[in-house]
Design a protein around this motif. Structure first.
Motif, PDB file in Angstrom:
ATOM      1  N   PHE A  26       7.193  33.429  18.108  1.00 39.17           N
ATOM      2  CA  PHE A  26       8.542  33.951  18.274  1.00 39.17           C
ATOM      3  C   PHE A  26       9.588  32.881  18.573  1.00 39.17           C
ATOM      4  N   SER A  27       9.188  31.675  18.913  1.00 36.63           N
ATOM      5  CA  SER A  27      10.136  30.672  19.383  1.00 36.63           C
ATOM      6  C   SER A  27      10.990  30.064  18.274  1.00 36.63           C
ATOM      7  N   LYS A  28      12.281  29.931  18.531  1.00 42.55           N
ATOM      8  CA  LYS A  28      13.140  29.117  17.689  1.00 42.55           C
ATOM      9  C   LYS A  28      12.956  27.666  18.127  1.00 42.55           C
ATOM     10  N   TYR A  29      13.318  26.719  17.262  1.00 44.84           N
ATOM     11  CA  TYR A  29      13.031  25.324  17.583  1.00 44.84           C
ATOM     12  C   TYR A  29      14.128  24.399  17.074  1.00 44.84           C
ATOM     13  N   LYS A  30      14.062  23.159  17.555  1.00 44.92           N
ATOM     14  CA  LYS A  30      14.936  22.110  17.039  1.00 44.92           C
ATOM     15  C   LYS A  30      14.081  20.883  16.720  1.00 44.92           C
ATOM     16  N   GLU A  31      14.588  20.046  15.825  1.00 45.88           N
ATOM     17  CA  GLU A  31      13.830  18.883  15.345  1.00 45.88           C
ATOM     18  C   GLU A  31      14.715  17.644  15.382  1.00 45.88           C
ATOM     19  N   LYS A  32      14.100  16.505  15.731  1.00 44.49           N
ATOM     20  CA  LYS A  32      14.835  15.240  15.751  1.00 44.49           C
ATOM     21  C   LYS A  32      13.873  14.099  15.444  1.00 44.49           C
ATOM     22  N   LEU A  47       8.674   9.135  14.246  1.00 44.67           N
ATOM     23  CA  LEU A  47       8.054  10.454  14.381  1.00 44.67           C
ATOM     24  C   LEU A  47       9.124  11.521  14.333  1.00 44.67           C
ATOM     25  N   ASN A  48       8.764  12.675  13.812  1.00 44.07           N
ATOM     26  CA  ASN A  48       9.626  13.859  13.852  1.00 44.07           C
ATOM     27  C   ASN A  48       9.147  14.722  15.009  1.00 44.07           C
ATOM     28  N   PHE A  49      10.046  14.998  15.943  1.00 46.25           N
ATOM     29  CA  PHE A  49       9.677  15.762  17.130  1.00 46.25           C
ATOM     30  C   PHE A  49      10.260  17.165  17.043  1.00 46.25           C
ATOM     31  N   TYR A  92       4.447  25.438  21.140  1.00 44.95           N
ATOM     32  CA  TYR A  92       3.985  24.060  21.293  1.00 44.95           C
ATOM     33  C   TYR A  92       5.068  23.086  20.815  1.00 44.95           C
ATOM     34  N   SER A  93       5.149  21.912  21.436  1.00 47.31           N
ATOM     35  CA  SER A  93       5.902  20.829  20.838  1.00 47.31           C
ATOM     36  C   SER A  93       4.990  20.140  19.835  1.00 47.31           C
ATOM     37  N   VAL A  94       5.586  19.575  18.787  1.00 42.27           N
ATOM     38  CA  VAL A  94       4.807  18.886  17.752  1.00 42.27           C
ATOM     39  C   VAL A  94       5.482  17.562  17.422  1.00 42.27           C
ATOM     40  N   ALA A  95       4.688  16.498  17.386  1.00 46.34           N
ATOM     41  CA  ALA A  95       5.167  15.200  16.922  1.00 46.34           C
ATOM     42  C   ALA A  95       4.406  14.861  15.651  1.00 46.34           C
ATOM     43  N   SER A  96       5.099  14.847  14.525  1.00 45.42           N
ATOM     44  CA  SER A  96       4.493  14.463  13.251  1.00 45.42           C
ATOM     45  C   SER A  96       4.833  12.999  13.024  1.00 45.42           C
ATOM     46  N   LEU A 135       5.549   8.628  23.747  1.00 45.31           N
ATOM     47  CA  LEU A 135       5.810  10.007  24.153  1.00 45.31           C
ATOM     48  C   LEU A 135       5.535  10.214  25.639  1.00 45.31           C
ATOM     49  N   ILE A 136       4.492   9.576  26.143  1.00 45.97           N
ATOM     50  CA  ILE A 136       4.195   9.684  27.576  1.00 45.97           C
ATOM     51  C   ILE A 136       5.290   9.003  28.397  1.00 45.97           C
ATOM     52  N   ALA A 137       5.755   7.861  27.914  1.00 41.71           N
ATOM     53  CA  ALA A 137       6.818   7.134  28.624  1.00 41.71           C
ATOM     54  C   ALA A 137       8.106   7.953  28.711  1.00 41.71           C
ATOM     55  N   HIS A 138       8.301   8.849  27.744  1.00 41.11           N
ATOM     56  CA  HIS A 138       9.503   9.694  27.715  1.00 41.11           C
ATOM     57  C   HIS A 138       9.137  11.164  27.943  1.00 41.11           C
ATOM     58  N   LYS A 139       8.127  11.400  28.747  1.00 38.63           N
ATOM     59  CA  LYS A 139       7.609  12.758  28.952  1.00 38.63           C
ATOM     60  C   LYS A 139       8.656  13.708  29.528  1.00 38.63           C
ATOM     61  N   ASN A 140       9.523  13.204  30.382  1.00 38.50           N
ATOM     62  CA  ASN A 140      10.532  14.084  30.980  1.00 38.50           C
ATOM     63  C   ASN A 140      11.607  14.460  29.960  1.00 38.50           C
ATOM     64  N   LYS A 141      11.990  13.506  29.146  1.00 38.17           N
ATOM     65  CA  LYS A 141      12.973  13.771  28.097  1.00 38.17           C
ATOM     66  C   LYS A 141      12.455  14.802  27.106  1.00 38.17           C
ATOM     67  N   PHE A 142      11.193  14.653  26.712  1.00 42.77           N
ATOM     68  CA  PHE A 142      10.610  15.542  25.714  1.00 42.77           C
ATOM     69  C   PHE A 142       9.982  16.799  26.316  1.00 42.77           C
ATOM     70  N   LYS A 143       9.916  16.855  27.656  1.00 42.01           N
ATOM     71  CA  LYS A 143       9.285  17.983  28.362  1.00 42.01           C
ATOM     72  C   LYS A 143       7.830  18.185  27.918  1.00 42.01           C
ATOM     73  N   ILE A 144       7.065  17.091  28.016  1.00 44.38           N
ATOM     74  CA  ILE A 144       5.666  17.092  27.583  1.00 44.38           C
ATOM     75  C   ILE A 144       4.735  17.254  28.773  1.00 44.38           C
ATOM     76  N   ASP A 145       3.770  18.143  28.616  1.00 40.63           N
ATOM     77  CA  ASP A 145       2.674  18.262  29.574  1.00 40.63           C
ATOM     78  C   ASP A 145       1.620  17.238  29.155  1.00 40.63           C
ATOM     79  N   ILE A 146       1.581  16.083  29.815  1.00 36.88           N
ATOM     80  CA  ILE A 146       0.710  14.994  29.374  1.00 36.88           C
ATOM     81  C   ILE A 146      -0.772  15.288  29.608  1.00 36.88           C
ATOM     82  N   ASP A 147      -1.065  16.350  30.334  1.00 37.48           N
ATOM     83  CA  ASP A 147      -2.467  16.766  30.493  1.00 37.48           C
ATOM     84  C   ASP A 147      -2.933  17.627  29.326  1.00 37.48           C
ATOM     85  N   ASN A 148      -2.010  17.958  28.441  1.00 42.63           N
ATOM     86  CA  ASN A 148      -2.350  18.792  27.284  1.00 42.63           C
ATOM     87  C   ASN A 148      -1.750  18.202  26.000  1.00 42.63           C
ATOM     88  N   ILE A 149      -2.236  17.021  25.647  1.00 42.75           N
ATOM     89  CA  ILE A 149      -1.861  16.379  24.392  1.00 42.75           C
ATOM     90  C   ILE A 149      -3.039  16.510  23.432  1.00 42.75           C
TER      91      ILE A 149
END
Length: 295
Positions: A26-32, A47-49, A92-96, A135-149
């Motif tokens: 159901f989630s809408k998303y944005k890409e950068k 990478l495309n996030f 989920y967030s996705v980094a391609s 991505l880990i270095a910018h975990k707060n910016k990307f709102k990443i749960d680094i325990d679930n990569i």
């Protein structure tokens, strides 16, 4: 008392909402697009996030590694985009990611020396590691749960992520870092000896039993003859599943009985239900299941 009860009900509601988001689309998303590693003499790696628009807390991250024989493919080709756009809508967030195409112009068949093939596995594992580090270095910016990569890859991408998780001697990531899961579509590795109780992680494997390039069980890459320069013995999905089963670790093997290597990206379209199931119950909920399905 009424205020306390209301607060409890609200917390329960949002906890349920956060859980269901990984099961319902159901989630809408944005890409950068971001540059994750600068190279001196080559094009920088990008990478495309993809991130759900309403993400307020840190959420799991899927890192998608495209296929293409280490000589082609792209982080934003149709398959890569289709996968990312599907998964991000489940929350989920996705980094391609892009990576160096070290085999471009060289081929990956039986005439290509096996040492070059192994080097390709390792170079892409290195690039993925740089992406993870960024991505880990910018975990707060990307709102990443680094325990679930979670690592996801198709064909060459699947070989690269399996190599990274179970073979590659990583000098880039912290030695205590551990991926939460792997989804490999038509992948294989050069050895299963390094898969141990300590480093095993939930692993989902999709593979055509009649894959003519990357062996389903144990055979040479591209089924090259022993005397050919490109002979390289590989352990495919069946062999990896057997090892995980023997050490009592979670795995999810999806075998396609009549499938060839053409199935290397079909799970993106045909097996969304199985992927979502694995991510939720085996990665996020840590159910430690051992599942085998034949299609």
């Amino acid at each position: 008392m009424k205020m306390l009860l209301s607060l409890i009900l609200l917390l329960v509601f949002f906890d349920g909402f956060s859980q269901e988001r990984y099961l319902e689309k159901f989630s809408k998303y944005k890409e950068k697009t971001y540059t994750y590693h600068q190279l001196k003499d080559e094009e920088s790696l990008k990478l495309n996030f993809y991130k759900p628009k309403k993400a307020k807390r840190k959420i799991p991250l899927l890192i998608y590694v495209h296929g293409g024989g280490f000589s082609g493919g792209s982080r934003n080709d149709k398959k890569s985009r289709d996968f990312a756009e599907e998964m991000v809508q489940y929350g989920y967030s996705v980094a391609s990611i892009s990576y160096r195409l070290t085999m471009k112009g060289k081929g990956f068949g039986c005439a290509t020396n096996s040492s070059l093939k192994i080097a390709a596995f390792n170079e892409v594992s290195k690039d993925i590691s740089y992406a993870v580090q960024y991505l880990i270095a910018h975990k707060n910016k990307f709102k990443i749960d680094i325990d679930n990569i979670i690592l996801v890859g198709s064909s060459a991408g699947a070989e690269a992520i399996l190599n990274l998780a179970y073979v590659y001697d990583n000098k880039i990531l912290n030695k205590n870092f551990k991926f939460a899961g792997i989804i490999a579509m038509a992948g294989a590795i050069t050895s299963i000896d390094n898969i141990t109780s300590d480093n095993a992680i939930p692993t989902q494997l999709f593979h055509g039993v009649k894959d003519n390039l990357v062996p389903y069980y144990i055979a040479s890459h591209h089924y090259c003859k022993l005397a050919s320069p490109g002979y390289l013995n590989l352990f495919g999905s069946r062999a990896i599943a057997n090892k995980l089963k023997a050490i009592n670790k979670p795995y999810y093997l999806y075998s396609i009985k009549e499938g060839s290597h053409n199935w290397n990206s079909k799970p993106i379209y045909e097996c969304t239900k199985e992927i979502i199931d694995f991510l939720y119950y085996d990665v996020l909920k840590r159910n430690n299941r051992q599942i085998e399905t034949t299609f």
